[in-house]
Write a protein that holds these residues in place. Structure first.
Motif, PDB file in Angstrom:
ATOM      1  N   LEU A  66       0.822  -1.202   0.000  1.00 38.42           N
ATOM      2  CA  LEU A  66       0.000   0.000   0.000  1.00 38.42           C
ATOM      3  C   LEU A  66       0.855   1.250   0.000  1.00 38.42           C
ATOM      4  N   SER A  67       0.419   2.234  -0.768  1.00 40.34           N
ATOM      5  CA  SER A  67       1.105   3.520  -0.793  1.00 40.34           C
ATOM      6  C   SER A  67       0.845   4.274   0.506  1.00 40.34           C
ATOM      7  N   ARG A  68       1.522   5.367   0.672  1.00 37.05           N
ATOM      8  CA  ARG A  68       1.358   6.157   1.902  1.00 37.05           C
ATOM      9  C   ARG A  68      -0.097   6.570   2.111  1.00 37.05           C
ATOM     10  N   ILE A  69      -0.732   7.112   1.070  1.00 40.84           N
ATOM     11  CA  ILE A  69      -2.088   7.614   1.225  1.00 40.84           C
ATOM     12  C   ILE A  69      -3.074   6.479   1.490  1.00 40.84           C
ATOM     13  N   LEU A  70      -2.831   5.312   0.901  1.00 44.49           N
ATOM     14  CA  LEU A  70      -3.736   4.182   1.067  1.00 44.49           C
ATOM     15  C   LEU A  70      -3.455   3.353   2.318  1.00 44.49           C
ATOM     16  N   GLN A  71      -2.404   3.666   3.030  1.00 48.97           N
ATOM     17  CA  GLN A  71      -2.006   2.872   4.196  1.00 48.97           C
ATOM     18  C   GLN A  71      -3.121   2.678   5.224  1.00 48.97           C
ATOM     19  N   PRO A  72      -3.990   3.680   5.449  1.00 48.57           N
ATOM     20  CA  PRO A  72      -5.078   3.458   6.431  1.00 48.57           C
ATOM     21  C   PRO A  72      -6.022   2.316   6.058  1.00 48.57           C
ATOM     22  N   LEU A  73      -6.004   1.868   4.809  1.00 42.39           N
ATOM     23  CA  LEU A  73      -6.897   0.797   4.370  1.00 42.39           C
ATOM     24  C   LEU A  73      -6.304  -0.594   4.556  1.00 42.39           C
ATOM     25  N   GLU A  74      -5.135  -0.688   5.151  1.00 39.64           N
ATOM     26  CA  GLU A  74      -4.448  -1.974   5.293  1.00 39.64           C
ATOM     27  C   GLU A  74      -5.339  -3.023   5.957  1.00 39.64           C
ATOM     28  N   ARG A  75      -6.062  -2.654   6.982  1.00 39.19           N
ATOM     29  CA  ARG A  75      -6.878  -3.633   7.699  1.00 39.19           C
ATOM     30  C   ARG A  75      -8.064  -4.126   6.863  1.00 39.19           C
ATOM     31  N   HIS A  76      -8.305  -3.497   5.724  1.00 36.44           N
ATOM     32  CA  HIS A  76      -9.387  -3.927   4.843  1.00 36.44           C
ATOM     33  C   HIS A  76      -8.845  -4.605   3.579  1.00 36.44           C
ATOM     34  N   ARG A  77      -7.594  -4.995   3.612  1.00 32.28           N
ATOM     35  CA  ARG A  77      -7.016  -5.668   2.457  1.00 32.28           C
ATOM     36  C   ARG A  77      -7.886  -6.877   2.093  1.00 32.28           C
ATOM     37  N   GLY A  78      -8.126  -7.048   0.826  1.00 26.55           N
ATOM     38  CA  GLY A  78      -9.001  -8.116   0.354  1.00 26.55           C
ATOM     39  C   GLY A  78     -10.440  -7.677   0.177  1.00 26.55           C
ATOM     40  N   GLN A  79     -10.763  -6.449   0.627  1.00 27.20           N
ATOM     41  CA  GLN A  79     -12.127  -5.945   0.501  1.00 27.20           C
ATOM     42  C   GLN A  79     -12.197  -4.664  -0.332  1.00 27.20           C
ATOM     43  N   LEU A 341     -15.573   1.961   6.158  1.00 26.61           N
ATOM     44  CA  LEU A 341     -15.539   0.526   5.885  1.00 26.61           C
ATOM     45  C   LEU A 341     -15.631  -0.271   7.186  1.00 26.61           C
ATOM     46  N   ASP A 342     -15.005   0.239   8.243  1.00 23.21           N
ATOM     47  CA  ASP A 342     -15.125  -0.409   9.564  1.00 23.21           C
ATOM     48  C   ASP A 342     -16.588  -0.527   9.964  1.00 23.21           C
ATOM     49  N   LEU A 354     -22.680  -6.052   6.106  1.00 17.06           N
ATOM     50  CA  LEU A 354     -23.265  -5.003   5.282  1.00 17.06           C
ATOM     51  C   LEU A 354     -22.301  -4.585   4.178  1.00 17.06           C
ATOM     52  N   LEU A 355     -21.005  -4.575   4.471  1.00 15.50           N
ATOM     53  CA  LEU A 355     -20.009  -4.237   3.450  1.00 15.50           C
ATOM     54  C   LEU A 355     -20.038  -5.239   2.302  1.00 15.50           C
ATOM     55  N   ASP A 356     -20.246  -6.507   2.617  1.00 13.86           N
ATOM     56  CA  ASP A 356     -20.284  -7.536   1.576  1.00 13.86           C
ATOM     57  C   ASP A 356     -21.448  -7.336   0.611  1.00 13.86           C
ATOM     58  N   HIS A 357     -22.518  -6.701   1.089  1.00 12.41           N
ATOM     59  CA  HIS A 357     -23.706  -6.503   0.259  1.00 12.41           C
ATOM     60  C   HIS A 357     -23.806  -5.071  -0.258  1.00 12.41           C
TER      61      HIS A 357
END
Length: 431
Positions: A66-79, A341-342, A354-357
């Motif tokens: 993940l790039s610097r800006i996208l780093q906060p999304l690490e815990r959602h990897r795969g989604q 996303l959380d 809910l995220l899955d749908h």
């Protein structure tokens, strides 16, 4: 021994003139499993692009760094999936919100936006067919910094709401008895006015030229749309609004807009994302568009600790400080996206969350340096809707942003026909 309690998802508690919906309970599990959760659609606009030098990942695939800006999304990897090589044919300028959802430039006749295409099918079962949100109320139509990205069938922009309190009251606050009486009177009055308008306009049409008749026909379409909304208002007027079962409902008791001196964006952003999650969770609406950041004005706030407005930073001139502050601001916005996303992932629904749908797409009208060929684009959620996340996909050929919208509409089960804006088709890598 008493048998375990089983309740329907739509159980309403009534008493002393009060009717309340219930939150999702374990005793509703069988009922929930018997129903296929609805599809949800979200379209999000980040005005003035992003610092693509620190947004776009260097490598590809599900295990990309993940790039610097996208780093906060690490815990959602795969989604979520980051898409590179996306362009907007009429983008690159500060009027990019106009073509964002339709691929049609400012000043040209607009067409229906993808969120409204989905709303036509999925909005029939909800109190609000769609919700338009923005950091600025209204449409700001005619200005560069458009405040909405939603367009109806007649190519008319749909006004957005920017105050969390107003949105909360609209979604969940029960009407008083006086409000019900006033609303019933308004329904009758509006109905009679529409009848009169249609009667008078129909009589004039016989004496008009072909051009005027076409103009009048477009007007009729707008009136019919008003009638449909009136019918919906009447149908829903006596149904109780859902109880969102909030731990802290006082969060929504005060108006919050960036015009107030004590405004804090962190509080505001979380309230807006919470409201979207609640609207989806309670099935108050299944379709949302949100102008998270407008063009030209705003975009940064005192707590961000940067020296300039977002627009000024975007004219960075390769100055290291400007580029650094631009990336800092973009990262803050991605922290709020991760929070959103959380929230969606924390809500159990059917065979997933809910995220899955829910299928969510964000992008902009430009990349960096006002480029229209390198847009910050991410697709999130939708695993149970057929989305196959790939981490980072660098598309083999330049792909219009409309292909993302077509893919999302397709995943919501809505036919798009042979032609969809300037899209060559759905993005096969994602479905």
């Amino acid at each position: 021994m008493s048998r375990p309690l089983k309740l329907s998802r739509r159980t309403i508690l009534r008493g002393a003139g009060v009717a309340m919906g219930l939150p999702m309970l374990e005793c509703m599990a069988d009922d929930q499993a018997a129903e296929t959760p609805p599809s949800r659609f979200g379209m999000f606009y980040f005005g003035t692009g992003m610092n693509m030098r620190q947004f776009e990942p260097e490598d590809e695939g599900p295990d990309f760094k993940l790039s610097r800006i996208l780093q906060p999304l690490e815990r959602h990897r795969g989604q979520f999936t980051v898409l590179s090589n996306v362009f907007l044919n009429h983008g690159g300028g500060h009027d990019g919100a106009y073509p964002f959802a339709t691929s049609i430039a400012r000043g040209e006749k607009q067409q229906i936006s993808p969120d409204q295409i989905v709303a036509q099918q999925h909005g029939k079962a909800t109190r609000y067919p769609s919700l338009q949100l923005s950091v600025e109320r209204g449409t700001a139509f005619g200005s560069q910094a458009l405040a909405t990205t939603s367009w109806n069938e007649q190519g008319i922009p749909l006004a957005a709401e920017n105050d969390p309190k107003v949105l909360f009251d609209r979604l969940f606050r029960p009407d008083s008895e006086q409000q019900k009486v006033n609303r019933a009177h308004e329904f009758r009055q509006r109905g009679s006015v529409l009848d009169l308008v249609m009667e008078q306009a129909g009589g004039m049409q016989k004496r008009m030229s072909q051009v005027d008749r076409q103009q009048l026909d477009q007007y009729f379409n707008s009136v019919r749309e008003m009638e449909r909304q009136l019918d919906r208002d009447v149908a829903w007027s006596d149904r109780p609004k859902p109880d969102p079962d909030l731990k802290d409902p006082k969060r929504f008791e005060k108006s919050i807009t960036d015009k107030q001196p004590d405004f804090r964006y962190d509080t505001y952003a979380k309230l807006m994302y919470d409201l979207i999650a609640l609207a989806f969770q309670t099935d108050s609406s299944r379709v949302v568009s949100y102008v998270v950041r407008r063009e030209l004005s705003g975009g940064v706030y005192p707590e961000f600790g940067v020296s300039k407005g977002y627009h000024s930073l975007s004219h960075h001139g390769n100055d290291p400080r400007n580029l650094e502050e631009l990336a800092k601001v973009d990262t803050i916005y991605m922290k709020h996206w991760a929070y959103f996303l959380d929230r969606l992932r924390s809500i159990r629904e059917g065979d997933g969350t809910l995220l899955d749908h829910t299928v969510l797409g964000f992008s902009s009208g430009m990349g960096i340096g006002h480029s229209k060929n390198r847009l910050p684009t991410v697709l999130s959620g939708g695993e149970r809707l057929g989305v196959r996340h790939r981490g980072h996909v660098r598309l083999s050929t330049p792909t219009p942003l409309s292909s993302l919208w077509q893919t999302m509409v397709h995943c919501c089960g809505v036919p798009t026909g042979d032609a969809f804006q300037d899209s060559p088709g759905v993005i096969d890598d994602l479905v």
